[in-house]
Write an enzyme that holds these catalytic residues in place. Structure first.
Site, PDB file in Angstrom:
ATOM      1  N   GLU A 213      25.293  -6.409 -62.289  1.00  0.00           N
ATOM      2  CA  GLU A 213      26.566  -5.980 -61.723  1.00  0.00           C
ATOM      3  C   GLU A 213      27.416  -5.390 -62.840  1.00  0.00           C
ATOM      4  O   GLU A 213      27.968  -6.098 -63.661  1.00  0.00           O
ATOM      5  CB  GLU A 213      27.274  -7.186 -61.075  1.00  0.00           C
TER       6      GLU A 213
ATOM      7  N   GLN B 285      20.865 -12.562 -48.398  1.00  0.00           N
ATOM      8  CA  GLN B 285      20.861 -13.357 -49.615  1.00  0.00           C
ATOM      9  C   GLN B 285      20.920 -14.841 -49.275  1.00  0.00           C
ATOM     10  O   GLN B 285      21.847 -15.261 -48.579  1.00  0.00           O
ATOM     11  CB  GLN B 285      22.098 -12.948 -50.423  1.00  0.00           C
ATOM     12  N   GLY B 286      19.935 -15.621 -49.733  1.00  0.00           N
ATOM     13  CA  GLY B 286      19.901 -17.039 -49.390  1.00  0.00           C
ATOM     14  C   GLY B 286      20.162 -17.932 -50.596  1.00  0.00           C
ATOM     15  O   GLY B 286      19.244 -18.506 -51.174  1.00  0.00           O
ATOM     16  N   TYR B 287      21.419 -18.033 -50.959  1.00  0.00           N
ATOM     17  CA  TYR B 287      21.805 -18.897 -52.085  1.00  0.00           C
ATOM     18  C   TYR B 287      22.521 -20.154 -51.591  1.00  0.00           C
ATOM     19  O   TYR B 287      22.066 -21.266 -51.761  1.00  0.00           O
ATOM     20  CB  TYR B 287      22.741 -18.141 -53.039  1.00  0.00           C
ATOM     21  N   SER B 288      23.703 -19.951 -51.004  1.00  0.00           N
ATOM     22  CA  SER B 288      24.564 -21.086 -50.657  1.00  0.00           C
ATOM     23  C   SER B 288      23.914 -22.001 -49.634  1.00  0.00           C
ATOM     24  O   SER B 288      23.146 -21.559 -48.783  1.00  0.00           O
ATOM     25  CB  SER B 288      25.895 -20.584 -50.074  1.00  0.00           C
TER      26      SER B 288
ATOM     27  N   ASN C  82      38.620 -18.456 -56.240  1.00  0.00           N
ATOM     28  CA  ASN C  82      39.558 -18.157 -57.332  1.00  0.00           C
ATOM     29  C   ASN C  82      39.572 -19.273 -58.377  1.00  0.00           C
ATOM     30  O   ASN C  82      39.737 -19.013 -59.566  1.00  0.00           O
ATOM     31  CB  ASN C  82      40.969 -17.967 -56.768  1.00  0.00           C
TER      32      ASN C  82
ATOM     33  N   SER D 183      25.227 -13.324 -45.020  1.00  0.00           N
ATOM     34  CA  SER D 183      25.778 -12.155 -44.332  1.00  0.00           C
ATOM     35  C   SER D 183      24.681 -11.386 -43.632  1.00  0.00           C
ATOM     36  O   SER D 183      23.642 -11.100 -44.237  1.00  0.00           O
ATOM     37  CB  SER D 183      26.452 -11.201 -45.318  1.00  0.00           C
TER      38      SER D 183
END
Lengths: 398, 379
Positions: free
Chosen positions: A251, A131-134, A375, A168
């Site tokens: 989700e 996953q390439g978001y951040s 959080n 990841s």
């Protein structure tokens, strides 16, 4: 209100349990309970082979429609699958991003050609996704993405340049989906594209990030004129944000009860140690073990409410508190493990820095309250979306 | 698996909330809780005649509604939300105790009397050494038994026409009796408490002569344990209501209050506190309805004693802390006005404090769970 599953669902449970019991044997015995957060770097090849085994039994992508090789499993059946998978000690799924993120995204927003090209290899356990978001400058503030995608009329390809981070298992994956800025002048969530990019190409460099555990499962991924074809953009150019956020709507929390099964295994281990070393007589430890037990049970019934919620898929109040709840609980569990072990907790038994499970738990759970929305971000979301409190004003306080 | 309200349950919740919004306003609560009777008998009569909440758990054979614990929890949660000042908990607790007594005509008549609106309170403990500490002794004198001693924290005792009294004989064996509040030798004294919305009384007995007609149960140690566990679930429902209302009125206040040219609800320090409050309220609610389902299953013989004990302890520890945290945080979110008599948040704070220690503190609940988890058995 009904806490139990139907007879048909219980029969499905038996089918799952029997299959896993029969197949997590032999060459796959050693992957039981391995992988997953904090342990992703272990038995990668064996776990990829396990994905193909799962595929043979039709146990990958069970929530997908039958037309694409899934089982069109109901929410209850997906919950049961995850529970039984965890109970059997099924290894951390190498295919879970393809199964739960790429697949549903393509099913919702992809072209027929994209589905035909990308879905079968995911379903068959042959292609693995990341996953390439951040990005370094786009963490909590995801819309601050700077990675660029430019369409080259000459080659008919998209050229991607920039950097992604916290990806990841990128070094073990075949593809990454990338959120990138198409329009240089665009701001925030406008002007983005959602791209499907092969990782094995000259324009992609992957560098592992060594964590406080001494291991590496996250990566930095550098794109230097990396390419994908004109057909590899999902949705219209400029709709990238919509496609990316659509993922969140898929989700429904079906994996939460399975996740809790793994937490229960960890808590059971801590209880076992406490009984053995006498920590179970310490009044403070007794209170904290009871508190951990209450927390885990709370998560279960929060999840069951969430799973029983509106059919429209809207995020209910219970769903919004889930990440904040489990991450805080798990972090506390890591500390409890250390306190139950006492001074022994420090000892590294295998050199040079091979940590045991509870040491990894303690250290890696510090990431739980950060990744997937810190959080603090979770609290903002709860306050703004569930309680209707105003958004923080944007802008500079430098 | 459907861990959600049925349509009927949702309707019950909506009508309960609407009824109490109208009848148990802030002004009504303040008037009732400081009145001589400690509650508003007219409102109680309305509840008994129009809403029938006192009959929820009572079997239909005794004129009740024969509904379950989820329904009762829904109503008690709504009562907590509106600080209801009426003996609803008191009669619910007595109903629980009576349902655990062997079936007799006397018992069934008492259940019917509750449905008719009689206030019957449980006089169970003197609180000298915990909530299972029995302060009343039963002495056998030829044909009669004499009850002597004290029960404290008897809910709405001053309003009760009858008491269910737990007594212990010389060997420590416990029994349950019904006595009339007006019976000779019975002195009931309203005991003023910090929280004025849940009146408490001390019931003193001096050689109160009781006949076998008044005996409801012998060998009642287990009955007392179960009554305690089930009563805790009733308290939890109230606490979930208190936790939710504390959150709601505090968030509403912060949306109106402006400082530094912004509503204070826009500050993260406030938002994050509110988010934590919601997490606690929702979690307590999940454990409440789990415990309610277990209570129903236990009465149906489908859940064992350990499961009931566990559910009650978990829910009580969680809801006690949720109510207190939310009400305390609520005062802070209100700022200066939070500590004034005028604003309601202080009333929730007091009710949260009172219920937190009533029938067992969170630390005691956790210790009971630790016994189950670590010592291989009950405490």
């Amino acid at each position: 209100m009904k806490l139990s599953f139907t007879a048909a669902d219980e029969q499905f449970r038996e089918e799952v349990a029997d299959w896993l019991n029969d197949n997590l044997q032999g060459e796959f015995a050693k992957v039981r309970y391995r992988g997953g957060p904090g342990d992703e770097h272990h038995f990668v090849d064996e776990r990829k082979a396990w994905e193909r085994k799962l595929a043979e039994g039709r146990w990958t992508c069970i929530g997908w429609p039958e037309e694409w090789g899934g089982r069109a499993a109901s929410i209850e059946q997906q919950v049961i699958f995850h529970e039984e998978y965890a109970r059997a000690g099924g290894p951390g799924r190498m295919g879970h991003i393809g199964d739960t993120l790429t697949g549903p995204t393509l099913l919702a927003f992809g072209s027929e050609a994209q589905k035909a090209k990308y879905l079968p290899p995911i379903r068959n356990g042959e292609a693995f996704w990341s996953q390439g978001y951040s990005e370094p400058g786009a963490g909590s503030d995801l819309a601050a993405i700077r990675t660029r995608a430019v369409f080259d009329e000459a080659t008919g390809q998209w050229q991607i340049t920039g950097q992604k981070v916290w990806t990841s298992l990128a070094h073990e994956s075949d593809y990454v989906f990338v959120l990138a800025r198409i329009d240089r002048e665009s701001k925030r969530h406008h002007g983005l594209g959602f791209f499907l990019v092969a990782l094995d190409q000259p324009g992609v460099t992957i560098r592992p990030i060594t964590q406080l555990t001494g291991t590496a499962e996250f990566n930095e991924v550098y794109f230097d004129d990396a390419v994908c074809s004109a057909d590899d953009i999902v949705g219209a150019p400029g709709d990238g944000w919509k496609v990316a956020m659509g993922l969140l709507g898929f989700e429904r929390g079906v994996s939460t009860l399975g996740q809790q099964m793994l937490f229960q295994t960890e808590l059971d281990e801590i209880v076992r140690i406490a009984k053995g070393n006498g920590a179970s007589r310490d009044p403070d430890i007794r209170q904290r073990i009871a508190e951990a037990h209450i927390g885990l049970r709370t998560m279960r019934y929060n999840s069951m409410r969430m799973l029983s919620g509106g059919e429209d898929g809207s995020l209910s109040r219970e769903a919004m508190i889930y990440k904040l709840y489990w991450s805080s609980w798990h972090r506390n569990l890591g500390k409890l493990a250390m306190d139950v072990l006492g001074p022994e907790a420090e000892l590294v038994e295998e050199g040079p820095y091979e940590l045991n499970k509870l040491q990894s738990l303690f250290l890696f759970t510090r990431a739980d309250t950060i990744y997937g929305g810190t959080n603090q971000i979770q609290r903002n979301l709860i306050a703004e979306r569930a309680l209707g409190m105003p958004k923080e004003p944007r802008g500079s306080a430098k | 698996m459907k861990f959600a309200f049925t349509d009927e349950q949702r309707m019950l919740r909506d009508t309960s909330q609407a009824f109490l919004a109208a009848e148990s306003s802030s002004a009504a609560v303040r008037t009732a809780s400081t009145s001589e009777q400690t509650y508003d008998p007219e409102l109680w009569q309305k509840i008994c005649e129009d809403m029938y909440w006192q009959g929820i758990l009572v079997p239909e054979s005794c004129d009740g509604l024969g509904l379950g614990w989820v329904e009762l929890a829904i109503v008690l949660e709504a009562a907590g939300e509106r600080l209801l000042t009426a003996p609803l908990f008191a009669v619910a607790q007595s109903t629980v105790a009576l349902k655990l007594c062997p079936q007799t005509d006397i018992r069934d008549a008492l259940l019917s009397a509750i449905v008719g609106g009689d206030v019957i309170s449980l006089a169970m403990s003197d609180q000298r050494s915990g909530w299972s500490s029995c302060g009343v002794t039963a002495n056998d004198r030829s044909n009669t038994t004499l009850l002597s001693g004290t029960a404290r924290f008897v809910p709405f005792g001053a309003a009760a026409s009858k008491f269910l009294v737990v007594a212990a004989d010389a060997s420590g064996s416990q029994s349950v009796w019904v006595i009339d509040a007006a019976q000779e030798g019975v002195v009931t004294e309203h005991t003023p408490t910090m929280d004025q919305t849940r009146a408490m009384a001390t019931v003193s007995l001096e050689n109160v002569a009781v006949s076998v007609d008044q005996l409801l149960a012998d060998d009642a140690a287990s009955l007392v344990d179960k009554t305690l566990a089930l009563s805790r679930i009733l308290v939890v429902a109230d606490q979930v209501g208190v936790a939710q209302a504390s959150l709601d009125i505090s968030v509403d206040y912060t949306k109106e209050r402006s400082q530094f040219d912004r509503t204070i609800a826009s500050f993260q320090a406030i938002k994050h506190k509110a988010a934590d409050m919601m997490l606690k309220a929702e979690s307590a609610r999940s454990l409440l309805y789990y415990a309610a389902c277990i209570a129903d299953a236990w009465f149906a013989g489908e859940a064992d004693d350990a499961a009931l004990e566990e559910a009650a302890c978990m829910a009580s520890a969680c809801a006690s802390e949720a109510a207190f945290f939310n009400a305390g945080s609520g005062i802070q979110m209100h700022g200066g006005v939070g500590i004034t008599e005028e604003y309601d948040i202080q009333l929730y704070f007091k009710r949260a404090r009172a219920t937190e220690s009533f029938l067992g503190r969170p630390a005691e609940m956790r210790e009971a769970l630790a016994c189950q988890l670590l010592d291989g058995g009950a405490s």
